[in-house]
Design an enzyme around this catalytic site. Structure first.
Site, short mmCIF file in Angstrom:
data_model
loop_
_atom_site.label_atom_id
_atom_site.label_comp_id
_atom_site.label_asym_id
_atom_site.label_seq_id
_atom_site.Cartn_x
_atom_site.Cartn_y
_atom_site.Cartn_z
N SER A 139 0.81 -1.22 0.00
CA SER A 139 0.00 0.00 0.00
C SER A 139 0.84 1.27 0.00
O SER A 139 0.45 2.27 -0.61
CB SER A 139 -0.94 0.00 1.21
OG SER A 139 -1.82 -1.10 1.16
N HIS A 185 0.40 4.70 4.31
CA HIS A 185 -0.25 5.34 3.17
C HIS A 185 0.24 6.78 3.01
O HIS A 185 0.57 7.22 1.91
CB HIS A 185 -1.77 5.34 3.35
CG HIS A 185 -2.37 3.97 3.31
ND1 HIS A 185 -3.71 3.73 3.54
CD2 HIS A 185 -1.81 2.75 3.07
CE1 HIS A 185 -3.96 2.44 3.46
NE2 HIS A 185 -2.82 1.83 3.17
#
Length: 252
Positions: A139, A185
């Site tokens: 991610s 993220h």
């Protein structure tokens, strides 16, 4: 290089960041997807504990196992996790690889994975559960690609609303559901966007009559320096956190 080859490269088109256009399959995207799939298959058949022990990132052992800053990005926590990440790679990666060129695209992905785990390290309170909790998944790299795509589209004057909505929605999901690393993220997004922004800012311009092959080589060297510079900054940030952790006695 022969005169004919030089002439051919001199007249060849370049991507927006000065790379040679990708005329074949986006092999880097497919290679990353394949590696994630193969490693998840190994996890699925019973090697998850061993792979996690050696390749999963966790802040408390990050200095002793620095390779996990990258390797953990190829481990995943379940079928849904790997499936969503593979789909996102397929959807975004092909366009970005063709826009940035093979090696710039790979460099942005990897430095974004590194940046994501660096953010996890920096934003984890020393000695808390988060300090001893491992994180896995691509991610951070994917958010780096989202950031890269956002910068690319804005520089090209293209519509970027959909990318912004995609980034915001994924951040919201990261806050709503436990076990999702919003820190990773955020770190990946910032580093990926910074890398491509710096690619544009430092790309040499080819004056009329200039040797475009030489300009392309100069661009590649500068952009390699951009990636190296980001890596040095990330390592320096980690070093500060490691120093504080060592002083508190919470570093392997």
């Amino acid at each position: 290089m022969s005169e004919a080859e030089h002439s051919q490269r001199q007249s060849a088109p370049r991507t927006v960041v000065g790379a040679e256009p990708v005329r074949t399959l986006p092999v880097v995207t497919y290679a990353i997807m394949g590696l994630c799939a193969v490693i998840f298959a190994l996890q699925f058949i019973g090697l998850d504990r061993t792979l996690s022990q050696w390749f999963m990132f966790a802040p408390f052992r990050s200095l002793a196992m620095p390779w996990t800053f990258l390797t953990s990005g190829f481990l995943h926590g379940g079928i849904a996790h790997v499936g969503l990440n593979l789909y996102a790679l397929w959807a975004v990666g092909q366009f970005l690889e063709r826009s940035l060129g093979h090696w710039r695209y790979l460099a942005v992905f990897l430095v974004s994975v590194f940046g994501g785990h660096t953010a996890v390290l920096l934003l984890s309170s020393i000695g808390t559960d988060a300090w001893f909790t491992g994180t896995v998944g691509a991610s951070g790299g994917l958010f780096g690609l989202f950031g890269a795509l956002l910068i690319l589209q804005r520089r090209l004057g293209a519509e970027s609303t959909q990318v912004l909505i995609l980034i915001v929605l994924n951040f919201v999901i990261g806050f709503l559901y436990p076990g999702i690393s919003w820190q990773g993220h955020l770190g990946g997004l910032v580093v990926g966007a910074a890398a491509v922004g710096l690619f544009f800012a430092t790309r040499p311009t080819a004056e009329p009559g200039a040797d475009r092959v030489a300009v392309a080589k100069k661009s590649a060297l500068i952009h390699g320096g951009v990636i190296a510079g980001l890596v040095v900054l990330l390592i320096a940030a980690c070093a500060v956190k490691w120093w504080f952790a060592a002083q508190a006695g919470y570093l392997v």
